[in-house]
Scaffold this active site. Structure first.
Site, PDB file in Angstrom:
ATOM      1  N   LYS A 188       2.989  20.266  82.900  1.00 52.59           N
ATOM      2  CA  LYS A 188       3.406  20.472  84.293  1.00 52.59           C
ATOM      3  C   LYS A 188       2.184  20.881  85.082  1.00 52.59           C
ATOM      4  O   LYS A 188       1.233  21.447  84.528  1.00 52.59           O
ATOM      5  CB  LYS A 188       4.448  21.599  84.373  1.00 52.59           C
ATOM      6  CG  LYS A 188       5.290  21.526  85.615  1.00 52.59           C
ATOM      7  CD  LYS A 188       6.345  20.448  85.462  1.00 52.59           C
ATOM      8  CE  LYS A 188       7.434  20.532  86.468  1.00 52.59           C
ATOM      9  NZ  LYS A 188       8.614  19.803  85.984  1.00 52.59           N
TER      10      LYS A 188
HETATM   11  N1  GLU Z   1       9.303  16.547  87.448  1.00 47.58           N
HETATM   12  C1  GLU Z   1      10.352  15.899  86.740  1.00 47.58           C
HETATM   13  C2  GLU Z   1      10.953  16.826  85.692  1.00 47.58           C
HETATM   14  O1  GLU Z   1      10.900  18.023  85.806  1.00 47.58           O
HETATM   15  C3  GLU Z   1       9.941  14.550  86.199  1.00 47.58           C
HETATM   16  C4  GLU Z   1       8.776  14.540  85.277  1.00 47.58           C
HETATM   17  C5  GLU Z   1       8.288  13.149  84.937  1.00 47.58           C
HETATM   18  O2  GLU Z   1       8.881  12.184  85.402  1.00 47.58           O
HETATM   19  O3  GLU Z   1       7.299  13.052  84.210  1.00 47.58           O
HETATM   20  O4  GLU Z   1      11.558  16.379  84.741  1.00 47.58           O
END
Ligand code: GLU
Length: 421
Positions: free
Chosen positions: A111
């Protein structure tokens, strides 16, 4: 504990760690594997200086945390938000590891985020943040290393800037470095709606099993961004009655149900649900306590806590957001017989279609929307059914079952790969 590890330990990180610790005990997880999974593999802290529109220079802190890469390259979104911190990003990275593993995607979790106020920034300022942040983390990302995606206050445009910045550095177009891009630069059909579609899908599947007697379940949704609005659209389409919705500016309530397509056009024109003429205004914090069948927290973490959990009346809480229910609240809801679809399952539709996007980018062969939606439904159904079966078999709640599967697969792979060197 080593000093550096203390930097992670804010409330959100402690919550993610506690969820892991609880399930580790239950699964008799190998102590060495458990200890390795309690901390991120790598964390990058950067300063993101940009020139503001008024000519001054401001420096924003940015982070990218790679929790694990046992199953494949790291994967996870990037958020622009004023609450972004190392601990929060690290917790979200850990949840991405379990989410990818649970959905059988060949990824570890990551993240990223920049601590800033995106609502107060111009498009130009947001672009400069995205490009400079990408430049700072550039050596650590790539289609084979770590693939960012949208999250809170980042979108298709942000991903296009990241893709462009990365591509300019390496000298050729690299669409596979991020997912959630516009279709014209290598994005996929179906990505924008994927998270909300998955949320609605898991709610329907859960309600069919838990409350088949309810013909028109009532719903309250906290958050009307990408996840909340698309979930509302699909639940409304499925015949659910959406009685309350909130966004950052306030909340609305209509006992007879909100016409979601009409509300969506209102929001498009007015920028918020507030002022929508066919509903009454209500206090946004009351949304958690309404007598509805399904409650969907689809905004930020830590909103259902030990303080308000005793007053939750919903039969099912569906975590559209990451980490909206604290472990203390979790225990209270469980004792009241409230079922919870955990975020690592409920909101996994986004990363599932991100995976499809990455696969299409790598093979340079693109699929039609129908195929993508069908593949998404298949993966979500399988993960849901696996979780539901384990919940019945082991007599544990849905979060514990989902964690046992997510953590279990990573642990098995870690044991097989061994400890390097
Ligand atoms: N930000 C989204 C999540 O928390 C998507 C992450 C992604 O598509 O890699 O799952």
């Amino acid at each position: 504990m080593l000093d550096t590890q203390e930097y992670y330990l804010n409330d959100t990180y402690r919550m993610a760690q506690r969820q892991l610790d609880d399930v580790a005990k239950l699964m008799n997880l190998d102590a060495g594997v458990h200890e390795r999974l309690r901390w991120p593999r790598k964390s990058i802290i950067v300063s993101v200086p940009i020139r503001l529109d008024n000519g001054t220079v401001k420096v924003f802190p940015g982070y990218r945390v790679q929790h694990d890469q046992t199953l494949g390259p790291c994967k996870g979104g990037i958020r622009f938000h004023h609450e972004v911190s190392l601990g929060e990003v690290a917790a979200l990275a850990m949840w991405m590891t379990w989410k990818c593993s649970l959905l059988n995607l060949p990824y570890g979790g990551a993240k990223g985020g920049v601590c800033c106020f995106p609502e107060e920034m111009s498009i130009g300022e947001q672009e400069r943040i995205a490009r400079r942040y990408t430049t700072e983390i550039l050596p650590f990302i790539g289609p084979e290393k770590d693939i960012p995606a949208p999250d809170m206050y980042t979108n298709e445009q942000t991903m296009a800037w990241i893709m462009d910045t990365y591509s300019n550095f390496v000298g050729h177009a690299v669409p596979g470095v991020v997912t959630g891009k516009p279709v014209v630069v290598g994005g996929t059909e179906g990505r924008v709606e994927a998270t909300g579609r998955g949320v609605a899908f898991t709610i329907k599947r859960a309600m069919e099993r838990l409350h088949p007697e309810l013909e028109t379940p009532t719903v309250a949704i906290q958050g009307f961004g990408n996840v909340g609005s698309v979930s509302a659209k699909y639940l409304h389409q499925a015949g659910y009655k959406i009685v309350a919705i909130s966004d950052v500016r306030g909340a609305i309530h209509a006992e007879g149900g909100i016409n979601v397509p009409d509300l969506l056009s209102y929001v498009k024109a007015n920028g918020s649900i507030v002022g929508y003429p066919h509903a009454e205004r209500m206090d946004a914090s009351d949304i958690f306590e309404l007598p509805v069948d399904v409650l969907v927290p689809a905004a930020v973490a830590n909103v259902i806590t030990a303080e308000n959990a005793p007053r939750v009346k919903a039969k099912l809480v569906a975590e559209g957001a990451n980490g909206p229910v604290t472990p203390d609240a979790d225990a209270i809801l469980q004792s009241k017989g409230v079922a919870i679809i955990p975020g690592i399952l409920c909101n996994a539709g986004g990363v599932v279609v991100s995976y499809f996007e990455w696969v299409q980018d790598i093979q340079r062969l693109f699929w039609a929307e129908g195929e993508i939606v069908q593949k998404l439904d298949t993966l979500m159904a399988k993960a849901f059914d696996d979780v539901y079966a384990l919940h019945l078999e082991k007599q544990v709640d849905l979060r514990t079952a989902a964690m046992m599967l997510g953590v279990g697969r990573v642990a098995q792979a870690k044991t097989l790969r061994g400890l390097y060197p």
